[in-house]
Design an enzyme around this catalytic site. Structure first.
Site, PDB file in Angstrom:
ATOM      1  N   SER A  83       0.862  -1.182   0.000  1.00  0.00           N
ATOM      2  CA  SER A  83       0.000   0.000   0.000  1.00  0.00           C
ATOM      3  C   SER A  83       0.896   1.228   0.000  1.00  0.00           C
ATOM      4  CB  SER A  83      -0.888  -0.021   1.253  1.00  0.00           C
ATOM      5  OG  SER A  83      -1.589   1.197   1.390  1.00  0.00           O
ATOM      6  N   LYS A 127      -1.372  -1.051  -4.223  1.00  0.00           N
ATOM      7  CA  LYS A 127      -2.516  -0.180  -3.912  1.00  0.00           C
ATOM      8  C   LYS A 127      -1.983   1.226  -3.778  1.00  0.00           C
ATOM      9  CE  LYS A 127      -4.819   0.421   0.495  1.00  0.00           C
ATOM     10  NZ  LYS A 127      -5.570  -0.250   1.581  1.00  0.00           N
ATOM     11  N   LYS A 160      -2.923   5.245  -2.586  1.00  0.00           N
ATOM     12  CA  LYS A 160      -3.868   6.087  -1.863  1.00  0.00           C
ATOM     13  C   LYS A 160      -4.257   7.248  -2.768  1.00  0.00           C
ATOM     14  CE  LYS A 160      -3.861   4.092   2.224  1.00  0.00           C
ATOM     15  NZ  LYS A 160      -5.100   3.618   2.887  1.00  0.00           N
ATOM     16  N   ASP A 200      -7.307   3.391  -2.925  1.00  0.00           N
ATOM     17  CA  ASP A 200      -7.974   3.518  -1.626  1.00  0.00           C
ATOM     18  C   ASP A 200      -8.153   4.998  -1.300  1.00  0.00           C
ATOM     19  OD1 ASP A 200      -8.952   3.301   0.951  1.00  0.00           O
ATOM     20  OD2 ASP A 200      -7.190   2.275   1.782  1.00  0.00           O
ATOM     21  N   GLU A 254     -11.414   1.245  -3.153  1.00  0.00           N
ATOM     22  CA  GLU A 254     -11.657   1.036  -1.719  1.00  0.00           C
ATOM     23  C   GLU A 254     -12.190   2.299  -1.055  1.00  0.00           C
ATOM     24  OE1 GLU A 254      -8.174  -0.587   0.173  1.00  0.00           O
ATOM     25  OE2 GLU A 254      -8.962  -0.340   2.202  1.00  0.00           O
ATOM     26  N   ASP A 296     -13.927  -0.721   3.540  1.00  0.00           N
ATOM     27  CA  ASP A 296     -12.995  -0.864   4.658  1.00  0.00           C
ATOM     28  C   ASP A 296     -13.682  -0.214   5.875  1.00  0.00           C
ATOM     29  OD1 ASP A 296     -10.959  -0.491   6.560  1.00  0.00           O
ATOM     30  OD2 ASP A 296      -9.485   0.320   5.183  1.00  0.00           O
ATOM     31  N   LYS A 328     -10.241  -6.195   8.528  1.00  0.00           N
ATOM     32  CA  LYS A 328      -9.220  -5.820   9.512  1.00  0.00           C
ATOM     33  C   LYS A 328      -9.776  -6.235  10.864  1.00  0.00           C
ATOM     34  CE  LYS A 328      -7.432  -1.696   7.139  1.00  0.00           C
ATOM     35  NZ  LYS A 328      -7.477  -0.204   7.066  1.00  0.00           N
ATOM     36  N   GLY A 375      -4.362  -3.718   6.308  1.00  0.00           N
ATOM     37  CA  GLY A 375      -3.261  -3.504   7.243  1.00  0.00           C
ATOM     38  C   GLY A 375      -3.351  -2.130   7.873  1.00  0.00           C
TER      39      GLY A 375
END
Ligand code: OSB
Ligand code: MG
Length: 371
Positions: A135, A161, A163, A188, A213, A238, A262, A290
């Site tokens: 990520s 991934k 952000k 995400d 996400e 998430d 998670k 994570g």
């Protein structure tokens, strides 16, 4: 299993590089390491609350308070049988899932050390190694992001991934996609958008992403349904999924096609397993999220991600992606096939580097049962 005493270790650990999301930038990561003592054994659990209430409302400060004043008094001096018994005992405490989950993890570690079983065996994991990705936080520019991604791909990460946040979304994703046409890529947003942003985000749908996400607010499962209707790319939730009930709501509302599990956000590993089982039954793929964990939380994530329906790569990277020095003696390395081995020792299968623990401790709070 009688819980005799506990120690809360409030830690701050330097990250190898700053991690920036739509809600802020971290250069050092705070967390609370929970140490439970029971019948001569020590169990550890990681509470993944952060310094600031950016991911959700919890912080390391609220976690220290809730653990010390509410959660631990309910279990100290008490015979706690298993995770379900723990959940029943703390069910009167509303919310504060990150705090509760840290204690549940320490209970699993104790249970495993008592019985000689690994967490993977106890949870019903079926894999010895788990497919993982990396990520990547928001970088200074789209070009910088492509360079960072190239570096991780070079190291062997087969899924990336990135952000995103308003102003740093489509352009960043296009740059990475153009540089790596076949990369397994996902984005995400950490709740940074609302439905009025759909037209601006629509070009993401042409980038062959694995998933988008958490584009919208945590408490807005219904708007995610409206969002999903406008995208071919699967929406993954998430922040919105705080319990097995939320998972069911999201599935029944067609608010997402994938769920990020998670254990912290759900209030414990036992709750993560329930969401896993529900998604398996309803044919929704899941993957393990994570929270920049230490070796303790990472061991827990790997054991959880070894369950059968974790069919997408997890946000569980090698130790050196996060910390130059970790609090565990064991470090996780990336295998050439973009997997990480699941620990096999009793409980979490990890040991604490006491010197490192001391080095990163902001505050240490011993707690004993009040008679
Ligand atoms: O949304 O998945 C998230 C880290 C902190 C808070 C929220 C998130 C993340 C990550 C990091 O994406 C994943 C990792 O631990 O590598
Ligand atoms: Mg996320």
């Amino acid at each position: 299993m009688k819980i005799d005493s506990a120690v809360l270790h409030h830690l701050s650990m330097p990250l190898v590089s700053p991690f920036e999301t739509s809600f802020g930038r971290e250069t050092d990561r705070e967390c609370v390491l929970i140490e439970l003592r029971s019948e001569g054994l020590i169990g550890y659990g990681e509470c993944v609350a952060t310094r600031d209430p950016g991911y959700n409302y919890e912080t390391t400060g609220t976690a220290m308070h809730i653990l010390k004043d509410f959660v631990l008094p309910l279990i100290l001096g008490v015979d706690v049988k298993d995770a379900a018994d723990f959940q029943m005992r703390v069910s009167g405490i509303r919310g504060h899932h990150l705090a509760k989950a840290g204690v549940e993890m320490a209970i699993w570690d104790l249970l495993g050390k008592r019985s000689g079983k690994s967490l993977r065996e106890m949870l019903g994991g079926v894999r010895e190694k788990v497919e993982v990705g990396v990520s990547i936080g928001i970088q200074e520019s789209a070009q910088g992001l492509v360079r960072t991604a190239a570096d991780f791909i070079e190291q062997g990460y087969a899924r990336v991934k990135i952000k995103i946040k308003p102003g740093r979304d489509v352009e960043d994703a296009v740059a990475v996609r153009n540089a790596f046409p076949n990369l397994r890529l996902q984005v995400d947003a950490n709740s940074a958008y609302s439905m009025s942003d759909v037209p601006a985000l629509k070009p993401l749908d042409k980038l062959n992403l694995l998933l988008i996400e958490q584009p919208l607010f945590e408490d807005d499962i219904w708007d995610h349904h409206k969002f999903q209707e406008q995208f071919d790319t699967p929406v993954c939730l998430d922040e919105s999924i705080l319990s097995p009930r939320h998972a069911r709501y999201a599935i029944e509302m067609n608010a997402c096609r994938v769920i990020n599990i998670k254990a912290g956000r759900l209030g414990g590993l036992s709750q993560g397993v329930m969401v896993h089982d529900l998604c398996l039954e309803r044919s929704l793929p899941v993957w393990c999220g994570g929270m920049l964990e230490t070796g303790i939380g990472r061991a827990s994530n790997l054991a959880l991600a070894s369950l059968p329906n974790f069919v997408l790569p997890g946000d569980v990277s090698a130790s050196d992606r996060y910390y130059a020095r970790d609090i565990t003696n064991e470090r996780f390395v990336l295998n050439p096939d973009s997997t990480i081995d699941v620990p096999t020792g009793p409980g979490l299968g990890m040991t604490i580097d006491q010197e490192a623990l001391k080095l990163f401790t902001l505050n240490e709070l011993p707690i004993v049962a009040s008679s």
